[in-house]
Write a protein that holds these residues in place. Structure first.
Motif, mmCIF file in Angstrom:
data_model
loop_
_atom_site.group_PDB
_atom_site.id
_atom_site.type_symbol
_atom_site.label_atom_id
_atom_site.label_comp_id
_atom_site.label_asym_id
_atom_site.label_seq_id
_atom_site.Cartn_x
_atom_site.Cartn_y
_atom_site.Cartn_z
ATOM 1 N N THR A 123 -38.809 35.072 14.645
ATOM 2 C CA THR A 123 -40.139 36.398 14.060
ATOM 3 C C THR A 123 -40.094 37.924 15.017
ATOM 4 O OG1 THR A 123 -41.110 34.583 15.420
ATOM 5 C CG2 THR A 123 -42.019 36.596 15.476
ATOM 6 N N VAL A 124 -40.230 39.024 13.382
ATOM 7 C CA VAL A 124 -39.598 39.410 13.393
ATOM 8 C C VAL A 124 -41.157 39.926 12.901
ATOM 9 C CG1 VAL A 124 -38.392 40.994 12.105
ATOM 10 C CG2 VAL A 124 -36.858 39.508 12.890
ATOM 11 N N GLY A 125 -41.683 41.054 13.813
ATOM 12 C CA GLY A 125 -42.672 41.865 13.216
ATOM 13 C C GLY A 125 -44.238 41.108 12.849
ATOM 14 N N GLY A 126 -43.710 40.176 14.034
ATOM 15 C CA GLY A 126 -45.166 38.962 13.438
ATOM 16 C C GLY A 126 -44.628 37.822 12.738
ATOM 17 N N LYS A 127 -44.008 37.747 11.900
ATOM 18 C CA LYS A 127 -43.687 36.518 10.419
ATOM 19 C C LYS A 127 -42.084 35.782 11.012
ATOM 20 C CE LYS A 127 -45.633 40.338 7.070
ATOM 21 N NZ LYS A 127 -45.001 40.308 6.169
ATOM 22 N N ILE A 128 -41.817 34.520 10.821
ATOM 23 C CA ILE A 128 -40.910 34.002 10.766
ATOM 24 C C ILE A 128 -40.594 34.185 10.034
ATOM 25 C CG2 ILE A 128 -40.635 31.011 11.113
ATOM 26 C CD1 ILE A 128 -43.446 30.692 11.879
ATOM 27 N N HIS A 129 -38.946 34.429 10.131
ATOM 28 C CA HIS A 129 -38.083 34.515 9.358
ATOM 29 C C HIS A 129 -37.056 33.742 9.707
ATOM 30 C CE1 HIS A 129 -40.094 38.694 9.592
ATOM 31 N NE2 HIS A 129 -39.091 38.694 8.311
ATOM 32 N N SER A 130 -35.865 33.632 8.399
ATOM 33 C CA SER A 130 -34.999 32.362 8.632
ATOM 34 C C SER A 130 -33.641 33.321 8.710
ATOM 35 C CB SER A 130 -34.767 31.467 7.603
ATOM 36 O OG SER A 130 -34.387 31.785 6.861
ATOM 37 N N LEU A 131 -32.749 32.871 8.586
ATOM 38 C CA LEU A 131 -31.360 33.619 8.827
ATOM 39 C C LEU A 131 -30.490 33.204 7.863
ATOM 40 C CD1 LEU A 131 -29.904 32.895 12.217
ATOM 41 C CD2 LEU A 131 -31.263 34.525 11.917
ATOM 42 N N HIS A 132 -30.034 34.427 7.321
ATOM 43 C CA HIS A 132 -29.305 34.489 5.802
ATOM 44 C C HIS A 132 -27.230 35.515 6.556
ATOM 45 C CE1 HIS A 132 -27.719 34.086 1.948
ATOM 46 N NE2 HIS A 132 -27.899 35.257 1.790
ATOM 47 N N HIS A 133 -26.645 34.589 6.397
ATOM 48 C CA HIS A 133 -25.217 35.811 6.860
ATOM 49 C C HIS A 133 -24.295 35.725 5.563
ATOM 50 C CE1 HIS A 133 -21.752 35.872 9.538
ATOM 51 N NE2 HIS A 133 -21.606 36.560 8.494
ATOM 52 N N ASP A 134 -24.845 36.704 4.809
ATOM 53 C CA ASP A 134 -23.579 36.909 3.310
ATOM 54 C C ASP A 134 -22.462 38.298 3.758
ATOM 55 O OD1 ASP A 134 -25.383 39.341 3.638
ATOM 56 O OD2 ASP A 134 -25.663 38.767 1.563
ATOM 57 N N GLY A 135 -21.888 38.071 4.946
ATOM 58 C CA GLY A 135 -21.279 39.375 5.749
ATOM 59 C C GLY A 135 -22.312 39.716 6.165
ATOM 60 N N ASP A 136 -23.203 40.067 6.211
ATOM 61 C CA ASP A 136 -24.241 41.134 6.486
ATOM 62 C C ASP A 136 -25.215 40.353 7.021
ATOM 63 O OD1 ASP A 136 -23.089 44.009 6.449
ATOM 64 O OD2 ASP A 136 -24.742 43.767 4.469
ATOM 65 N N LEU A 137 -25.665 39.693 8.252
ATOM 66 C CA LEU A 137 -26.568 39.064 9.169
ATOM 67 C C LEU A 137 -28.387 39.357 8.816
ATOM 68 C CD1 LEU A 137 -27.592 36.154 10.978
ATOM 69 C CD2 LEU A 137 -27.105 37.655 12.450
ATOM 70 N N TRP A 138 -29.094 39.258 8.048
ATOM 71 C CA TRP A 138 -30.378 39.153 7.471
ATOM 72 C C TRP A 138 -31.321 38.292 8.149
ATOM 73 C CZ3 TRP A 138 -31.340 43.553 4.675
ATOM 74 C CH2 TRP A 138 -30.122 44.357 3.827
ATOM 75 N N ALA A 139 -32.699 38.482 8.267
ATOM 76 C CA ALA A 139 -33.477 37.463 8.252
ATOM 77 C C ALA A 139 -34.577 37.968 7.484
ATOM 78 C CB ALA A 139 -34.327 38.204 9.680
#
Length: 168
Positions: free
Chosen positions: A64-80
């Motif tokens: 949860t980021v900013g009250g929203k559900i996120h999945s993870l994505h790793h393409d070098g950087d790690l993103w939500a």
């Protein structure tokens, strides 16, 4: 693929400068989303289950980021990435992550051998073969794979994706 639109709403969690320590740093920063076993496995890149566990975390954990559900994505950087954004890409499948680098073609040949000709399999088995990249480009342009009974084309933007084929 609508990758650019997805990334507009993504939250950057960790920069790629952290390299092989991204899973460890994530586990330390977000332990509440991980099981005890996952935390243990991600404690050190020297752990024999480190990358296998990380792959599992990327595929299953939601934060949860900013009250929203996120999945993870790793393409070098790690993103939500907000899950609602991913829902717009119905049936798109991540096949191989960008961390495999120049071995993505070889990894694809190992995981999906029946999708390739014997010559393609032989060439893609050896990244030092002079025909390696030329063969990979041909595979990206011509090969379709079946997922859940539906044809998908290949798309590489770092990661390798399977995108539902447009049927005329």
């Amino acid at each position: 693929m609508e990758n650019e639109n997805i990334m507009e709403n993504a939250e950057l969690l960790l920069l790629d400068k952290h390299g092989i320590y991204i899973p460890k740093i994530f586990a330390e920063a977000y332990p509440q989303y991980l099981s005890t076993d996952q935390q243990r496995d991600l404690n050190s890149p020297d752990n024999c289950h480190y990358w296998e566990t990380w792959e599992d975390v990327l595929n299953t954990v939601r934060i949860t980021v900013g009250g929203k559900i996120h999945s993870l994505h790793h393409d070098g950087d790690l993103w939500a990435i907000p899950v609602a954004e991913l829902d717009n890409l119905e049936n798109v499948q991540l096949l191989i992550q960008d961390r495999y680098g120049s071995y993505i073609p070889k990894t694809f040949a190992e995981r999906y051998p029946l999708q390739l000709t014997p010559t393609q399999r032989k060439v893609l088995d050896n990244p030092y073969d002079t025909r390696y990249w030329e063969t990979w480009e041909r595979v990206l342009d011509t090969v379709t794979i079946e997922i859940d009974g539906k044809p998908h084309t290949l798309h590489q933007d770092g990661d390798l994706w399977a995108i539902p084929a447009k049927i005329d």
